[in-house]
Enzyme design. Structure first.
Site, short mmCIF file in Angstrom:
data_model
loop_
_atom_site.label_atom_id
_atom_site.label_comp_id
_atom_site.label_asym_id
_atom_site.label_seq_id
_atom_site.Cartn_x
_atom_site.Cartn_y
_atom_site.Cartn_z
N ASP A 71 49.83 -2.53 13.74
CA ASP A 71 50.72 -1.41 14.03
C ASP A 71 51.84 -1.81 14.99
OD1 ASP A 71 48.83 -0.03 12.61
OD2 ASP A 71 48.27 1.33 14.23
N HIS A 227 47.62 -4.89 16.76
CA HIS A 227 49.05 -4.66 17.02
C HIS A 227 49.78 -5.98 16.96
CE1 HIS A 227 46.98 -1.15 18.69
NE2 HIS A 227 48.07 -0.48 18.37
#
Ligand SMILES: [Zn+2]
Length: 304
Positions: A71, A227
């Site tokens: 993400d 991430h």
């Protein structure tokens, strides 16, 4: 058994355990791994909300299958490093990108697609909780996220543009029934997860790996959130992939059905398919559209 023979036998066993039956091609950068990442197809019709951390349903994963998702990118400092590591280990992942970063670094979005990864979206500016916005503002955040992704990919090949799938992830996983329904009516799947990596916390890469392995072991299968904006994630990633495979996990890629994009584009007010190659706007979205009332990129630390 002599030590050397034991090591040879151990490595051979690892190679066999890592390869699906009948597979012959191995990953050039990681010979104990398969060359291809198996695809797990998600039926996006009706826009299901998937991921056992939040929802009753999840992706159709078998035991010990793990889907990597990243993400908050694209990030010019870390995303290319992560892409190279994934390539080296022949892992295909899913990237939930933020619109404003896609607009800033469209070449990285195109690189993600060209390398065969799946792309979903994660809003335009990553408000930490869309529930705190008006419904209209939240919908605009989501819409602009898809538009930015499509615009970044507009100059790319057809094959690359098709890597953007009707997948959405809520910032911080902070969903709302109204928005899930709105996405569902547009045949956009909401993807949550089974486990996180804690890579947004102030911990070292070894601890990211340790917690991720622990979290995966506790559930056994599922979607992993990481991430691609975090150096500690890049540092932990290669070792994580190797260890997961050594423990018999299979890394899989989230895909959608062949008609998923058509389904998403066929609704009256589509989120995906609104920008086509020939009509891609030449001006940046941020210049063409009114500024957001709640840009919160500086608070983009996500996943709880
Ligand atoms: Zn996020």
């Amino acid at each position: 058994m002599k030590p050397v023979l034991a090591i040879v036998a151990f490595c051979a066993a690892l190679a066999c355990a890592s390869l699906p039956a009948g597979a012959v091609e191995t990953c050039p950068g990681d010979p104990t791994a398969p060359a291809d990442t198996p695809a797990i197809r998600i039926d996006t019709k009706g826009g299901p909300a998937l991921g056992a951390m939040q929802y009753p349903r999840t992706a159709p994963l078998a035991a010990k299958q793990v889907a990597f998702t990243f993400d908050d990118g694209p990030n010019p400092d870390t995303t290319p490093i992560i892409l190279d590591i994934l390539d080296r280990h022949c892992v295909k992942a899913t990237f939930f990108i933020i619109g404003i970063y896609a607009e800033r670094h469209p070449e990285i979005v195109r690189d993600i697609a060209a390398r065969g990864h799946t792309i979903g979206t994660h809003t335009w500016s990553h408000p930490n909780n869309l529930r705190h916005l008006s419904l209209a503002s939240a919908q605009r955040e989501i819409r602009r996220g898809f538009e930015a992704a499509e615009q970044a990919l507009a100059p790319a090949s057809e094959e690359s543009r098709l890597r953007l799938l009707p997948f959405f992830r809520f910032p911080g996983l902070n969903d709302s029934p109204a928005l899930i329904g709105w996405l569902g009516a547009r045949n956009i799947a909401t993807l949550s997860c089974e486990f996180g990596s804690d890579d947004w916390r102030q911990i070292g890469p070894a601890e990211v790996k340790r917690r991720t392995m622990r979290n995966i072991a506790s559930v056994g299968r599922g979607i992993l959130i990481m991430h691609d904006t975090k150096p500690r994630t890049a540092e932990a990633l290669s070792s994580l992939i190797v260890s997961l495979r050594q423990q018999g996990y299979e890394i899989v890629q989230l895909e959608a059905g062949d008609d998923a994009r058509e389904l998403a584009a066929a609704v009256p007010d589509p989120l995906l398919g609104a920008i086509r190659r020939a009509e891609a706007p030449s001006a940046p979205l941020s210049a063409a559209l009114a500024p957001l009332t709640n840009p919160s990129l500086e608070t983009a630390e996500s996943l709880r």
